[in-house]
Every structure is written in structure tokens, then in C-alpha cells.
Scaffold this motif. Structure first.
Motif, PDB file in Angstrom:
ATOM      1  N   LEU A 169     -31.038 -24.296  25.143  1.00 36.77           N
ATOM      2  CA  LEU A 169     -31.031 -25.156  26.329  1.00 36.77           C
ATOM      3  C   LEU A 169     -32.429 -25.345  26.911  1.00 36.77           C
ATOM      4  CD1 LEU A 169     -29.356 -26.758  28.413  1.00 36.77           C
ATOM      5  CD2 LEU A 169     -29.136 -24.629  29.711  1.00 36.77           C
ATOM      6  N   ILE A 170     -33.208 -24.305  27.017  1.00 42.25           N
ATOM      7  CA  ILE A 170     -34.520 -24.417  27.674  1.00 42.25           C
ATOM      8  C   ILE A 170     -35.535 -25.208  26.865  1.00 42.25           C
ATOM      9  CG2 ILE A 170     -34.202 -22.361  29.081  1.00 42.25           C
ATOM     10  CD1 ILE A 170     -36.023 -20.844  27.100  1.00 42.25           C
ATOM     11  N   GLN A 171     -35.170 -25.606  25.659  1.00 40.53           N
ATOM     12  CA  GLN A 171     -36.060 -26.439  24.855  1.00 40.53           C
ATOM     13  C   GLN A 171     -35.930 -27.929  25.178  1.00 40.53           C
ATOM     14  OE1 GLN A 171     -36.052 -25.385  20.659  1.00 40.53           O
ATOM     15  NE2 GLN A 171     -35.281 -23.361  21.229  1.00 40.53           N
ATOM     16  N   PHE A 172     -34.921 -28.284  25.979  1.00 38.19           N
ATOM     17  CA  PHE A 172     -34.691 -29.685  26.322  1.00 38.19           C
ATOM     18  C   PHE A 172     -35.486 -30.078  27.557  1.00 38.19           C
ATOM     19  CE2 PHE A 172     -30.768 -28.713  23.946  1.00 38.19           C
ATOM     20  CZ  PHE A 172     -30.842 -29.720  22.998  1.00 38.19           C
ATOM     21  N   ASN A 173     -35.405 -31.369  27.902  1.00 38.23           N
ATOM     22  CA  ASN A 173     -36.070 -31.853  29.107  1.00 38.23           C
ATOM     23  C   ASN A 173     -35.358 -31.300  30.351  1.00 38.23           C
ATOM     24  OD1 ASN A 173     -33.869 -33.701  29.812  1.00 38.23           O
ATOM     25  ND2 ASN A 173     -34.619 -34.990  28.139  1.00 38.23           N
ATOM     26  N   PHE A 174     -36.017 -31.427  31.494  1.00 38.58           N
ATOM     27  CA  PHE A 174     -35.529 -30.811  32.725  1.00 38.58           C
ATOM     28  C   PHE A 174     -34.140 -31.321  33.120  1.00 38.58           C
ATOM     29  CE2 PHE A 174     -35.284 -30.541  37.407  1.00 38.58           C
ATOM     30  CZ  PHE A 174     -35.357 -29.163  37.530  1.00 38.58           C
ATOM     31  N   LEU A 175     -33.900 -32.622  32.985  1.00 43.74           N
ATOM     32  CA  LEU A 175     -32.600 -33.190  33.340  1.00 43.74           C
ATOM     33  C   LEU A 175     -31.482 -32.574  32.496  1.00 43.74           C
ATOM     34  CD1 LEU A 175     -30.801 -35.186  34.866  1.00 43.74           C
ATOM     35  CD2 LEU A 175     -31.489 -36.947  33.222  1.00 43.74           C
ATOM     36  N   THR A 176     -31.711 -32.457  31.200  1.00 38.82           N
ATOM     37  CA  THR A 176     -30.708 -31.885  30.307  1.00 38.82           C
ATOM     38  C   THR A 176     -30.480 -30.410  30.622  1.00 38.82           C
ATOM     39  OG1 THR A 176     -31.373 -33.464  28.606  1.00 38.82           O
ATOM     40  CG2 THR A 176     -30.047 -31.599  27.886  1.00 38.82           C
ATOM     41  N   ILE A 177     -31.524 -29.698  30.953  1.00 38.70           N
ATOM     42  CA  ILE A 177     -31.393 -28.288  31.337  1.00 38.70           C
ATOM     43  C   ILE A 177     -30.522 -28.173  32.590  1.00 38.70           C
ATOM     44  CG2 ILE A 177     -32.632 -26.259  32.222  1.00 38.70           C
ATOM     45  CD1 ILE A 177     -34.980 -27.110  30.360  1.00 38.70           C
ATOM     46  N   CYS A 178     -30.767 -29.022  33.572  1.00 37.64           N
ATOM     47  CA  CYS A 178     -29.955 -28.997  34.806  1.00 37.64           C
ATOM     48  C   CYS A 178     -28.496 -29.299  34.506  1.00 37.64           C
ATOM     49  CB  CYS A 178     -30.504 -29.990  35.829  1.00 37.64           C
ATOM     50  SG  CYS A 178     -32.091 -29.503  36.515  1.00 37.64           S
TER      51      CYS A 178
END
Length: 182
Positions: A4-13
Motif C-alpha cells: 500500500l505505501i508504494q502507491f500515491n497518497f490518494l490511493t494510500i488514503c
């Protein structure tokens, strides 16, 4: 979490938000007749996350596809739940299979019709006319499930439920074909 933390901020949220569904789903059956709806929210959240992971924005198309997938989940998980109606009623677990046991074909058919219409509209918006053959097979497989299951024969419910592997494959292939030809 490491993925999860490898994705962009929106996807992480969005991924962190999905934990609300994941952690509370097991308890929903005790309080509402709609655990299948909650399962649809949970299982299909990946549609929105996949979109945001690629585009880094939320659009109406993945939301629309998400809603269509929720209705599909409502239908197929209700078919699955038919197998457990008598046991669930004894132990006090709730489900849409119990809630609609006198009108199962109408409920499941309505869910599948809504799902099919929404997925069709997404494909038409994406101008995926050549993918419609896959959508036709998808729709056929959904409505074949309704004819296949028998309330008094649990094995037919499991057979109809498992048919959703093929149903999902047809939608997947339709969208793969769309991405290849874009």
C-alpha cells in the motif's frame, strides 16, 4: 501495508479507509440483513483504488463500476447464502437470503439487472462497443444462475455461485480488450 505505501497518497488514503469495511464486516451479520451489501462495499473497493493508483484522481467511471460490482456481489452472495438459510435462522445470523427468501428470484434478478446496466453504461461511456460480446456472456451467465439454483438443493446454489468465476472472467476480458485497443 508494504504494498500500500508504494502507491500515491490518494490511493494510500483510500486503502486505509477500506480497513473500516474489512474490520467491521464480520460483525455486520449480527446486526443487519444486509451483510452482502457490506461485502460488496469491501470486496469491490479495489476498483476505486486501482483507478486512483493509475490516475491519481477519482472519477465518476470507477465509482459507477464500483456500484455495479456491489450489485453483482449482492446477487451472487445472496445465492451463496441460500445454502445456509436454515442454520443462519437458528443461530440468529442475518442475510439478504433470509430477508428475501420469499422473493429471491426477484431480488437477485434486480441486483443482476442493475449491475449489468451499470457495467454496460461504463463500457458505452468508454466507447467499448467491440467489448459488448463479453458483456453479453456476462449477462447471460448471471441470469443463468437464477435458473440454475434451487432453494431446496444447496448443491445447485454452490454451482450457481461458482459460475461467477466465469462471469468475472468475461467482464475482465472485456476490459482487457478495451485497454489493448485504446
Amino acid at each position: 501495508f508494504l504494498i500500500l505505501i508504494q502507491f500515491n497518497f490518494l490511493t494510500i488514503c483510500l486503502g486505509i479507509f477500506s480497513m473500516t469495511f474489512v474490520f467491521s464486516y464480520p460483525f455486520v451479520k449480527r446486526y443487519t440483513y444486509w451483510p452482502q451489501l457490506f461485502l460488496g462495499f469491501t470486496f469491490n473497493w479495489g476498483i476505486v483504488m486501482a483507478w486512483t493508483s493509475i490516475t491519481n484522481e477519482i472519477s465518476y467511471l470507477p465509482i459507477l463500476l464500483y456500484v455495479g460490482a456491489i450489485f453483482w456481489t449482492l446477487g451472487y452472495d445472496t445465492i451463496y447464502g441460500i445454502q445456509d438459510i436454515s442454520d443462519d435462522e437458528v443461530i440468529g445470523v442475518k442475510s439478504t437470503a433470509i430477508k428475501f427468501k420469499n422473493n429471491l428470484n426477484l431480488f437477485i434478478g434486480s441486483c443482476y439487472l442493475i449491475s449489468s446496466a451499470i457495467i454496460f453504461s461504463v463500457m458505452m461511456t468508454l466507447k467499448a462497443n467491440y467489448c459488448l460480446v463479453f458483456l453479453i456472456f456476462f449477462i447471460f451467465s448471471l441470469f443463468y444462475q437464477i435458473r440454475l439454483y434451487d432453494l431446496k438443493k444447496p448443491k445447485t446454489c454452490l454451482k450457481a455461485f461458482k459460475l461467477n468465476n466465469l462471469s468475472g472472467l468475461t467482464v475482465f476480458l472485456g476490459f482487457v480488450l478495451l485497454t489493448i485497443n485504446v
